[in-house]
Design an enzyme around this catalytic site. Sequence first.
Site, PDB file in Angstrom:
ATOM      1  N   ASN A  27      37.175 -49.778   4.110  1.00 28.67           N
ATOM      2  CA  ASN A  27      36.758 -50.877   3.217  1.00 28.67           C
ATOM      3  C   ASN A  27      36.331 -52.130   3.986  1.00 28.67           C
ATOM      4  O   ASN A  27      36.795 -53.237   3.699  1.00 28.67           O
ATOM      5  CB  ASN A  27      37.875 -51.218   2.212  1.00 28.67           C
ATOM      6  CG  ASN A  27      38.028 -50.166   1.133  1.00 28.67           C
ATOM      7  OD1 ASN A  27      39.031 -49.449   1.092  1.00 28.67           O
ATOM      8  ND2 ASN A  27      37.029 -50.018   0.272  1.00 28.67           N
ATOM      9  N   LYS A  66      43.503 -45.023   2.874  1.00 28.46           N
ATOM     10  CA  LYS A  66      42.992 -46.384   3.017  1.00 28.46           C
ATOM     11  C   LYS A  66      43.526 -47.007   4.305  1.00 28.46           C
ATOM     12  O   LYS A  66      44.749 -46.984   4.555  1.00 28.46           O
ATOM     13  CB  LYS A  66      43.428 -47.230   1.818  1.00 28.46           C
ATOM     14  CG  LYS A  66      42.762 -46.811   0.505  1.00 28.46           C
ATOM     15  CD  LYS A  66      41.280 -47.163   0.489  1.00 28.46           C
ATOM     16  CE  LYS A  66      40.689 -47.013  -0.903  1.00 28.46           C
ATOM     17  NZ  LYS A  66      39.239 -47.319  -0.911  1.00 28.46           N
ATOM     18  N   GLU A  79      34.651 -43.739   5.977  1.00 28.98           N
ATOM     19  CA  GLU A  79      33.918 -44.538   4.994  1.00 28.98           C
ATOM     20  C   GLU A  79      33.931 -46.027   5.323  1.00 28.98           C
ATOM     21  O   GLU A  79      34.972 -46.589   5.650  1.00 28.98           O
ATOM     22  CB  GLU A  79      34.590 -44.283   3.636  1.00 28.98           C
ATOM     23  CG  GLU A  79      33.693 -44.462   2.444  1.00 28.98           C
ATOM     24  CD  GLU A  79      34.471 -44.264   1.142  1.00 28.98           C
ATOM     25  OE1 GLU A  79      35.239 -43.293   1.030  1.00 28.98           O
ATOM     26  OE2 GLU A  79      34.305 -45.098   0.245  1.00 28.98           O
ATOM     27  N   ASP A 120      39.700 -40.584  -8.955  1.00 30.49           N
ATOM     28  CA  ASP A 120      41.146 -40.518  -9.192  1.00 30.49           C
ATOM     29  C   ASP A 120      41.740 -41.773  -9.810  1.00 30.49           C
ATOM     30  O   ASP A 120      42.948 -41.836 -10.014  1.00 30.49           O
ATOM     31  CB  ASP A 120      41.874 -40.209  -7.868  1.00 30.49           C
ATOM     32  CG  ASP A 120      41.688 -41.306  -6.820  1.00 30.49           C
ATOM     33  OD1 ASP A 120      40.795 -42.158  -6.998  1.00 30.49           O
ATOM     34  OD2 ASP A 120      42.429 -41.308  -5.827  1.00 30.49           O
ATOM     35  N   ASP A 163      38.991 -44.417   4.630  1.00 32.27           N
ATOM     36  CA  ASP A 163      38.174 -45.529   4.129  1.00 32.27           C
ATOM     37  C   ASP A 163      38.718 -46.859   4.650  1.00 32.27           C
ATOM     38  O   ASP A 163      39.824 -47.255   4.299  1.00 32.27           O
ATOM     39  CB  ASP A 163      38.187 -45.513   2.596  1.00 32.27           C
ATOM     40  CG  ASP A 163      37.213 -46.507   1.991  1.00 32.27           C
ATOM     41  OD1 ASP A 163      36.548 -47.246   2.753  1.00 32.27           O
ATOM     42  OD2 ASP A 163      37.113 -46.552   0.744  1.00 32.27           O
ATOM     43  N   LYS A 193      42.411 -39.001   0.392  1.00 30.06           N
ATOM     44  CA  LYS A 193      41.728 -40.205   0.858  1.00 30.06           C
ATOM     45  C   LYS A 193      42.775 -41.173   1.389  1.00 30.06           C
ATOM     46  O   LYS A 193      43.800 -41.398   0.744  1.00 30.06           O
ATOM     47  CB  LYS A 193      40.948 -40.836  -0.301  1.00 30.06           C
ATOM     48  CG  LYS A 193      40.211 -42.088   0.113  1.00 30.06           C
ATOM     49  CD  LYS A 193      39.029 -42.318  -0.797  1.00 30.06           C
ATOM     50  CE  LYS A 193      38.312 -43.590  -0.423  1.00 30.06           C
ATOM     51  NZ  LYS A 193      37.044 -43.744  -1.133  1.00 30.06           N
ATOM     52  N   ASP A 229      35.716 -38.474  -5.325  1.00 30.83           N
ATOM     53  CA  ASP A 229      36.868 -39.369  -5.243  1.00 30.83           C
ATOM     54  C   ASP A 229      37.004 -40.029  -6.603  1.00 30.83           C
ATOM     55  O   ASP A 229      36.669 -41.189  -6.787  1.00 30.83           O
ATOM     56  CB  ASP A 229      36.592 -40.379  -4.101  1.00 30.83           C
ATOM     57  CG  ASP A 229      37.644 -41.466  -4.018  1.00 30.83           C
ATOM     58  OD1 ASP A 229      38.801 -41.200  -4.397  1.00 30.83           O
ATOM     59  OD2 ASP A 229      37.302 -42.587  -3.578  1.00 30.83           O
ATOM     60  N   LYS A 289      28.736 -44.873  -6.558  1.00 29.77           N
ATOM     61  CA  LYS A 289      29.642 -45.229  -7.655  1.00 29.77           C
ATOM     62  C   LYS A 289      28.766 -45.748  -8.781  1.00 29.77           C
ATOM     63  O   LYS A 289      27.933 -46.625  -8.547  1.00 29.77           O
ATOM     64  CB  LYS A 289      30.626 -46.329  -7.228  1.00 29.77           C
ATOM     65  CG  LYS A 289      31.664 -45.856  -6.232  1.00 29.77           C
ATOM     66  CD  LYS A 289      32.555 -46.984  -5.781  1.00 29.77           C
ATOM     67  CE  LYS A 289      33.549 -46.471  -4.736  1.00 29.77           C
ATOM     68  NZ  LYS A 289      34.182 -47.574  -4.001  1.00 29.77           N
TER      69      LYS A 289
HETATM   70 MG   LIG Z   1      35.186 -46.894  -0.416  1.00 28.73          MG
END
Ligand SMILES: [Mg+2]
Length: 343
Positions: free
Chosen positions: A190, A161, A216, A319, A188, A159, A317, A265
Amino acid sequence: MSKIVDVKFELKTYKYYKPFHITGSVSDSSTNIEVVVITDIGIKGYGEISPSFRVNGEKVEGLYKLEAAIKESIVNMDVKEYRRIFDVLDKFFATPSVKAGVQYAVLDAFSEEINTPVYYLLGGMKREIETDKTVGIDTIENMVKEAKEIFSEGFKNIKIKVGEDLRKDIETVEEIARNTKEAKYIVDANMGYTPKQAVEFVRVLYKKGVDISVFEQPVVASDIDGLKYVRFNSPYPVAADESAKSKYDVYRLIREEAVDFVNIKLMKSGLSDALAIVEMVKTANLKLMIGCMGESSLGINQSVNFALGTGAFVFHDLDSHLMLKENKFRGKFKQNGSKITIL
Ligand SMILES: [Mg+2]
Protein backbone atom coordinates in the site's frame (compact mmCIF):
# COMPACT_ATOMS: atom_id res chain seq x y z
CA MET A 1 -39.51 0.24 -22.26
CA SER A 2 -37.65 0.26 -18.98
CA LYS A 3 -37.07 3.89 -18.35
CA ILE A 4 -35.42 5.02 -15.17
CA VAL A 5 -37.92 6.97 -13.08
CA ASP A 6 -35.95 7.36 -9.85
CA VAL A 7 -32.49 6.96 -8.28
CA LYS A 8 -32.13 6.73 -4.52
CA PHE A 9 -29.04 6.89 -2.27
CA GLU A 10 -29.02 5.54 1.28
CA LEU A 11 -26.10 5.66 3.75
CA LYS A 12 -25.19 2.37 5.45
CA THR A 13 -22.48 1.76 8.05
CA TYR A 14 -20.93 -1.64 8.72
CA LYS A 15 -18.55 -2.45 11.57
CA TYR A 16 -15.43 -4.55 11.02
CA TYR A 17 -15.12 -7.67 13.18
CA LYS A 18 -11.66 -6.37 14.08
CA PRO A 19 -10.04 -3.01 13.16
CA PHE A 20 -8.50 -3.30 9.69
CA HIS A 21 -4.96 -1.91 9.63
CA ILE A 22 -3.03 -1.23 6.41
CA THR A 23 -0.15 1.18 5.72
CA GLY A 24 -1.20 4.62 6.98
CA SER A 25 -4.79 3.72 7.87
CA VAL A 26 -6.86 1.86 10.48
CA SER A 27 -10.62 1.38 9.95
CA ASP A 28 -13.15 0.08 12.43
CA SER A 29 -16.16 0.61 10.17
CA SER A 30 -17.10 1.20 6.54
CA THR A 31 -19.79 3.69 5.50
CA ASN A 32 -21.17 3.04 2.04
CA ILE A 33 -24.05 4.32 -0.08
CA GLU A 34 -26.68 1.87 -1.27
CA VAL A 35 -27.94 2.86 -4.73
CA VAL A 36 -31.40 1.92 -6.00
CA VAL A 37 -32.34 2.54 -9.63
CA ILE A 38 -36.11 2.24 -10.17
CA THR A 39 -37.70 1.76 -13.59
CA ASP A 40 -41.17 2.64 -14.87
CA ILE A 41 -42.35 -0.97 -14.54
CA GLY A 42 -41.30 -1.01 -10.87
CA ILE A 43 -38.08 -2.97 -11.25
CA LYS A 44 -35.33 -2.11 -8.77
CA GLY A 45 -31.64 -2.43 -9.52
CA TYR A 46 -29.18 -2.33 -6.61
CA GLY A 47 -25.61 -1.11 -6.39
CA GLU A 48 -23.17 0.05 -3.72
CA ILE A 49 -20.76 2.98 -3.52
CA SER A 50 -17.82 2.23 -1.22
CA PRO A 51 -15.48 5.23 -1.42
CA SER A 52 -11.85 5.45 -0.35
CA PHE A 53 -10.50 8.84 0.71
CA ARG A 54 -6.98 7.36 0.87
CA VAL A 55 -7.08 6.20 -2.77
CA ASN A 56 -9.56 8.46 -4.59
CA GLY A 57 -9.93 11.45 -2.25
CA GLU A 58 -13.65 10.71 -1.94
CA LYS A 59 -15.66 11.39 1.24
CA VAL A 60 -18.99 9.61 1.63
CA GLU A 61 -20.77 12.74 2.95
CA GLY A 62 -19.92 14.61 -0.26
CA LEU A 63 -20.86 11.73 -2.55
CA TYR A 64 -24.24 11.37 -0.87
CA LYS A 65 -25.10 14.89 -2.04
CA LEU A 66 -24.72 13.81 -5.69
CA GLU A 67 -28.00 11.87 -5.58
CA ALA A 68 -29.98 14.65 -7.32
CA ALA A 69 -27.31 15.28 -9.98
CA ILE A 70 -27.10 11.58 -10.81
CA LYS A 71 -30.88 11.26 -11.02
CA GLU A 72 -31.12 14.31 -13.27
CA SER A 73 -28.43 12.85 -15.58
CA ILE A 74 -29.99 9.44 -16.17
CA VAL A 75 -33.73 9.76 -15.50
CA ASN A 76 -35.84 8.76 -18.54
CA MET A 77 -32.96 6.72 -20.00
CA ASP A 78 -33.62 3.04 -20.78
CA VAL A 79 -31.64 0.44 -18.78
CA LYS A 80 -31.52 -1.80 -21.88
CA GLU A 81 -29.27 0.81 -23.46
CA TYR A 82 -26.86 0.65 -20.58
CA ARG A 83 -23.82 1.68 -22.63
CA ARG A 84 -25.49 5.03 -23.32
CA ILE A 85 -26.05 5.44 -19.59
CA PHE A 86 -22.41 4.45 -18.86
CA ASP A 87 -21.26 7.23 -21.22
CA VAL A 88 -23.35 9.80 -19.36
CA LEU A 89 -22.05 8.56 -16.00
CA ASP A 90 -18.44 8.80 -17.25
CA LYS A 91 -18.85 12.56 -16.75
CA PHE A 92 -18.67 11.79 -13.02
CA PHE A 93 -15.00 10.78 -13.47
CA ALA A 94 -13.94 12.67 -10.34
CA THR A 95 -16.10 10.38 -8.19
CA PRO A 96 -15.35 6.91 -9.57
CA SER A 97 -17.05 5.01 -6.75
CA VAL A 98 -20.33 6.79 -7.60
CA LYS A 99 -19.83 5.80 -11.23
CA ALA A 100 -19.30 2.19 -10.10
CA GLY A 101 -22.34 1.88 -7.82
CA VAL A 102 -24.76 3.62 -10.20
CA GLN A 103 -23.48 1.85 -13.33
CA TYR A 104 -23.89 -1.47 -11.56
CA ALA A 105 -27.39 -0.63 -10.30
CA VAL A 106 -28.39 0.12 -13.92
CA LEU A 107 -27.00 -3.22 -15.06
CA ASP A 108 -28.74 -4.97 -12.15
CA ALA A 109 -32.09 -3.42 -13.16
CA PHE A 110 -31.59 -4.59 -16.76
CA SER A 111 -30.62 -8.04 -15.47
CA GLU A 112 -33.80 -8.24 -13.35
CA GLU A 113 -35.93 -7.13 -16.26
CA ILE A 114 -34.72 -9.89 -18.58
CA ASN A 115 -34.25 -12.39 -15.74
CA THR A 116 -30.62 -13.00 -16.67
CA PRO A 117 -27.79 -12.59 -14.11
CA VAL A 118 -25.29 -9.78 -14.64
CA TYR A 119 -22.40 -12.24 -15.08
CA TYR A 120 -24.12 -13.47 -18.25
CA LEU A 121 -24.67 -9.90 -19.49
CA LEU A 122 -20.91 -9.40 -19.07
CA GLY A 123 -19.98 -12.53 -20.97
CA GLY A 124 -20.38 -15.58 -18.71
CA MET A 125 -16.72 -16.58 -18.95
CA LYS A 126 -16.44 -18.40 -15.60
CA ARG A 127 -18.71 -20.44 -13.34
CA GLU A 128 -16.41 -20.35 -10.34
CA ILE A 129 -13.74 -18.10 -8.87
CA GLU A 130 -11.76 -18.31 -5.67
CA THR A 131 -11.07 -15.40 -3.34
CA ASP A 132 -8.14 -14.83 -1.02
CA LYS A 133 -8.48 -13.52 2.54
CA THR A 134 -6.42 -10.70 4.00
CA VAL A 135 -4.15 -10.49 7.02
CA GLY A 136 -4.02 -6.86 8.16
CA ILE A 137 -1.02 -5.25 9.87
CA ASP A 138 -0.59 -6.41 13.48
CA THR A 139 2.15 -7.96 15.63
CA ILE A 140 4.14 -10.73 13.93
CA GLU A 141 2.60 -13.27 16.30
CA ASN A 142 -0.98 -12.16 15.54
CA MET A 143 -0.38 -12.00 11.79
CA VAL A 144 1.03 -15.55 11.73
CA LYS A 145 -1.90 -16.78 13.86
CA GLU A 146 -4.41 -15.16 11.51
CA ALA A 147 -2.71 -16.51 8.39
CA LYS A 148 -2.81 -20.03 9.87
CA GLU A 149 -6.53 -19.65 10.63
CA ILE A 150 -7.25 -18.40 7.10
CA PHE A 151 -5.30 -21.28 5.58
CA SER A 152 -7.05 -23.85 7.77
CA GLU A 153 -10.43 -22.39 6.66
CA GLY A 154 -9.51 -23.51 3.12
CA PHE A 155 -8.22 -20.27 1.61
CA LYS A 156 -5.27 -21.16 -0.62
CA ASN A 157 -4.44 -17.55 -1.43
CA ILE A 158 -3.48 -15.30 1.46
CA LYS A 159 -3.05 -11.56 1.15
CA ILE A 160 -0.53 -10.03 3.56
CA LYS A 161 -0.48 -6.31 4.36
CA VAL A 162 2.99 -4.80 4.88
CA GLY A 163 4.65 -1.42 4.30
CA GLU A 164 5.14 0.24 7.71
CA ASP A 165 8.32 -1.49 8.98
CA LEU A 166 10.67 -3.19 6.50
CA ARG A 167 12.53 -5.48 8.98
CA LYS A 168 9.37 -6.61 10.74
CA ASP A 169 7.61 -7.10 7.38
CA ILE A 170 10.35 -9.43 6.11
CA GLU A 171 10.19 -11.48 9.30
CA THR A 172 6.37 -11.61 9.17
CA VAL A 173 6.18 -12.86 5.58
CA GLU A 174 8.94 -15.41 6.24
CA GLU A 175 7.11 -16.71 9.34
CA ILE A 176 3.74 -16.88 7.58
CA ALA A 177 5.32 -18.79 4.67
CA ARG A 178 6.92 -21.23 7.10
CA ASN A 179 3.57 -21.83 8.81
CA THR A 180 1.26 -22.05 5.78
CA LYS A 181 3.24 -24.05 3.23
CA GLU A 182 1.32 -24.67 -0.05
CA ALA A 183 -0.43 -21.27 0.22
CA LYS A 184 0.08 -18.54 -2.35
CA TYR A 185 0.84 -15.02 -1.19
CA ILE A 186 -0.18 -11.62 -2.44
CA VAL A 187 1.92 -9.12 -0.51
CA ASP A 188 0.56 -5.56 -0.49
CA ALA A 189 2.70 -2.63 0.73
CA ASN A 190 0.00 0.00 0.00
CA MET A 191 2.66 2.52 -1.13
CA GLY A 192 4.68 2.14 2.10
CA TYR A 193 8.20 1.64 0.73
CA THR A 194 10.72 3.66 -1.19
CA PRO A 195 11.78 1.93 -4.43
CA LYS A 196 15.08 0.85 -2.80
CA GLN A 197 13.32 -0.53 0.30
CA ALA A 198 10.91 -2.44 -1.94
CA VAL A 199 13.75 -4.08 -3.84
CA GLU A 200 15.52 -4.96 -0.59
CA PHE A 201 12.28 -6.50 0.73
CA VAL A 202 11.85 -8.82 -2.24
CA ARG A 203 15.53 -9.73 -2.54
CA VAL A 204 15.87 -10.76 1.11
CA LEU A 205 12.69 -12.88 0.94
CA TYR A 206 13.78 -14.47 -2.35
CA LYS A 207 17.12 -15.47 -0.81
CA LYS A 208 15.24 -17.03 2.09
CA GLY A 209 13.32 -19.18 -0.41
CA VAL A 210 9.93 -17.50 0.03
CA ASP A 211 7.74 -17.37 -3.07
CA ILE A 212 5.41 -14.41 -3.59
CA SER A 213 2.78 -14.56 -6.35
CA VAL A 214 2.15 -10.81 -6.54
CA PHE A 215 3.94 -7.86 -4.92
CA GLU A 216 1.34 -5.11 -4.85
CA GLN A 217 1.88 -1.34 -4.95
CA PRO A 218 5.30 -1.12 -3.27
CA VAL A 219 5.72 2.65 -3.80
CA VAL A 220 3.58 5.81 -3.85
CA ALA A 221 0.89 5.98 -6.52
CA SER A 222 2.44 8.76 -8.61
CA ASP A 223 5.95 7.22 -8.71
CA ILE A 224 5.67 5.32 -11.99
CA ASP A 225 9.47 5.32 -12.44
CA GLY A 226 9.78 3.81 -8.97
CA LEU A 227 7.23 1.13 -9.80
CA LYS A 228 9.15 0.27 -12.97
CA TYR A 229 12.44 0.18 -11.02
CA VAL A 230 10.91 -2.34 -8.59
CA ARG A 231 9.45 -4.40 -11.43
CA PHE A 232 12.78 -4.74 -13.19
CA ASN A 233 14.64 -5.57 -9.98
CA SER A 234 12.11 -7.94 -8.40
CA PRO A 235 12.09 -11.72 -8.78
CA TYR A 236 8.30 -11.59 -8.22
CA PRO A 237 5.57 -10.03 -10.40
CA VAL A 238 4.75 -6.44 -9.42
CA ALA A 239 1.20 -5.04 -9.41
CA ALA A 240 -0.22 -1.53 -9.57
CA ASP A 241 -3.24 -0.80 -7.38
CA GLU A 242 -3.25 2.82 -6.15
CA SER A 243 -1.34 3.77 -9.36
CA ALA A 244 -4.05 2.21 -11.56
CA LYS A 245 -7.34 4.04 -11.18
CA SER A 246 -8.70 5.22 -14.54
CA LYS A 247 -8.17 3.59 -17.95
CA TYR A 248 -5.75 6.45 -18.72
CA ASP A 249 -3.58 5.49 -15.71
CA VAL A 250 -3.44 1.92 -16.98
CA TYR A 251 -2.65 3.04 -20.53
CA ARG A 252 0.37 4.91 -19.15
CA LEU A 253 1.49 1.97 -16.96
CA ILE A 254 1.42 -0.29 -20.02
CA ARG A 255 3.30 2.17 -22.23
CA GLU A 256 5.97 2.65 -19.57
CA GLU A 257 6.26 -1.11 -18.94
CA ALA A 258 5.94 -0.33 -15.24
CA VAL A 259 4.09 -3.45 -13.98
CA ASP A 260 3.28 -7.14 -14.52
CA PHE A 261 -0.18 -7.01 -12.92
CA VAL A 262 -2.99 -4.49 -12.69
CA ASN A 263 -5.38 -4.62 -9.73
CA ILE A 264 -8.81 -3.51 -10.92
CA LYS A 265 -11.25 -2.23 -8.32
CA LEU A 266 -14.64 -1.10 -9.54
CA MET A 267 -14.56 1.71 -6.93
CA LYS A 268 -11.48 3.24 -8.61
CA SER A 269 -12.75 3.00 -12.18
CA GLY A 270 -16.46 2.37 -12.42
CA LEU A 271 -17.63 -0.46 -14.66
CA SER A 272 -16.98 1.45 -17.88
CA ASP A 273 -13.27 2.05 -17.26
CA ALA A 274 -12.86 -1.41 -15.71
CA LEU A 275 -14.15 -2.98 -18.96
CA ALA A 276 -11.65 -0.90 -20.96
CA ILE A 277 -8.81 -1.84 -18.57
CA VAL A 278 -9.59 -5.55 -18.98
CA GLU A 279 -9.19 -5.30 -22.75
CA MET A 280 -6.07 -3.11 -22.61
CA VAL A 281 -4.26 -5.32 -20.11
CA LYS A 282 -5.15 -8.49 -22.05
CA THR A 283 -3.93 -6.86 -25.27
CA ALA A 284 -0.63 -5.95 -23.60
CA ASN A 285 -0.31 -9.57 -22.44
CA LEU A 286 -0.10 -8.55 -18.78
CA LYS A 287 -2.10 -10.02 -15.90
CA LEU A 288 -5.08 -8.88 -13.88
CA MET A 289 -6.29 -9.22 -10.34
CA ILE A 290 -9.49 -7.76 -8.86
CA GLY A 291 -9.78 -6.17 -5.43
CA CYS A 292 -12.20 -4.24 -3.24
CA MET A 293 -12.51 -1.34 -0.79
CA GLY A 294 -14.90 -1.70 2.18
CA GLU A 295 -17.84 -3.17 0.29
CA SER A 296 -20.59 -5.15 2.00
CA SER A 297 -21.94 -8.26 0.27
CA LEU A 298 -24.02 -5.93 -1.93
CA GLY A 299 -20.88 -4.24 -3.27
CA ILE A 300 -18.83 -7.43 -3.49
CA ASN A 301 -21.69 -8.80 -5.61
CA GLN A 302 -20.73 -6.22 -8.25
CA SER A 303 -17.09 -7.37 -8.45
CA VAL A 304 -18.06 -11.05 -8.32
CA ASN A 305 -20.41 -10.63 -11.29
CA PHE A 306 -17.74 -8.61 -13.12
CA ALA A 307 -15.09 -11.28 -12.46
CA LEU A 308 -17.34 -14.22 -13.41
CA GLY A 309 -18.60 -12.43 -16.52
CA THR A 310 -15.25 -11.26 -17.91
CA GLY A 311 -13.25 -14.23 -16.58
CA ALA A 312 -10.23 -11.95 -16.73
CA PHE A 313 -8.57 -12.36 -13.35
CA VAL A 314 -5.73 -14.55 -12.08
CA PHE A 315 -6.35 -13.51 -8.45
CA HIS A 316 -9.54 -12.38 -6.70
CA ASP A 317 -9.21 -10.33 -3.55
CA LEU A 318 -12.91 -10.02 -2.78
CA ASP A 319 -13.06 -10.45 0.96
CA SER A 320 -14.26 -7.17 2.54
CA HIS A 321 -17.74 -8.62 3.13
CA LEU A 322 -16.12 -11.44 5.10
CA MET A 323 -14.59 -8.82 7.42
CA LEU A 324 -17.74 -6.72 8.00
CA LYS A 325 -20.68 -7.46 10.29
CA GLU A 326 -23.84 -7.70 8.20
CA ASN A 327 -27.35 -8.82 9.09
CA LYS A 328 -28.02 -10.32 5.69
CA PHE A 329 -25.98 -11.72 2.79
CA ARG A 330 -27.01 -9.85 -0.36
CA GLY A 331 -24.81 -11.38 -3.04
CA LYS A 332 -26.50 -12.91 -6.09
CA PHE A 333 -23.93 -15.72 -6.01
CA LYS A 334 -23.07 -18.71 -3.85
CA GLN A 335 -20.13 -18.58 -1.48
CA ASN A 336 -18.59 -21.57 0.24
CA GLY A 337 -15.40 -20.52 2.04
CA SER A 338 -12.99 -19.29 -0.62
CA LYS A 339 -15.13 -20.62 -3.49
CA ILE A 340 -17.59 -18.33 -5.24
CA THR A 341 -19.94 -19.86 -7.82
CA ILE A 342 -22.86 -18.80 -10.00
CA LEU A 343 -26.40 -19.29 -8.70
MG1 LIG B 1 -3.90 -2.99 -2.73
